[in-house]
Design a protein around this motif. Sequence first.
Motif, short mmCIF file in Angstrom:
data_model
loop_
_atom_site.label_atom_id
_atom_site.label_comp_id
_atom_site.label_asym_id
_atom_site.label_seq_id
_atom_site.Cartn_x
_atom_site.Cartn_y
_atom_site.Cartn_z
N THR A 110 0.80 -1.18 0.00
CA THR A 110 0.11 -0.04 0.07
C THR A 110 1.00 1.18 -0.12
N ILE A 144 0.60 5.28 0.58
CA ILE A 144 -0.44 6.32 1.03
C ILE A 144 0.10 7.83 0.71
N HIS A 175 0.87 0.85 5.89
CA HIS A 175 1.20 1.06 4.46
C HIS A 175 2.56 0.82 4.38
N THR A 181 7.03 3.62 7.49
CA THR A 181 7.15 2.78 6.22
C THR A 181 8.09 1.79 6.22
#
Length: 198
Positions: free
Chosen positions: A34, A36, A83, A106
């Motif tokens: 993912t 973002i 994410h 992250t």
Amino acid sequence: MRASGYERNADDWYVEPAWAVDALLTVEEKFGGTVIDPCCGGGNIPNRLKMAGCDALSSDIVDRNGAADLLGSFEIILPEIPHESVISNPPYNLAREFIDCALKHTTDRVCVLLRLAFLEGMKRREWFGTVPLARVWVSSRRMSMPPGGSDVPAKGGAIAYAWFVFEHGHRGPAQIGFLPDVGMGTINAEGDLGLSGE
């Protein structure tokens, strides 16, 4: 009046050209997991990511015409939502804080669209030594960044921009490269870019 020639937006919301996002996606390896954009504005970046087949989420402090999947500041959203990467055009005056926060939450990359002048400054030089800046993708063509939520048309840009890519696990100096001319359109008689996607 800012150096860009536009009045300052109250939320530092300025609309990046769609081709800038497309160009980043052509030079970076495919984003897994993912991605973002926690400063999504009108949703330009997540929309381009989705068009490229990425699993993208969007958030911002204000919902602008339904563009944000989630509402909240990046300091609240990034620790809460799983994410792997961040791609964003964050407020320039919060760029360093934004990058530090994004790197904490992250596992892959943090890509931010900023003025090329972000490289300048003694304190920032020291900070760059503490973060995994892997690549700086310079836009040879000046980008137009009109304020969001207005009917001000895009015009020829006056400021040099680049994508700053921070990658977990990167060691050593950053690579400097140039964005390709992806979907940039042509220059009209007034010298302005007729950009696709704007």
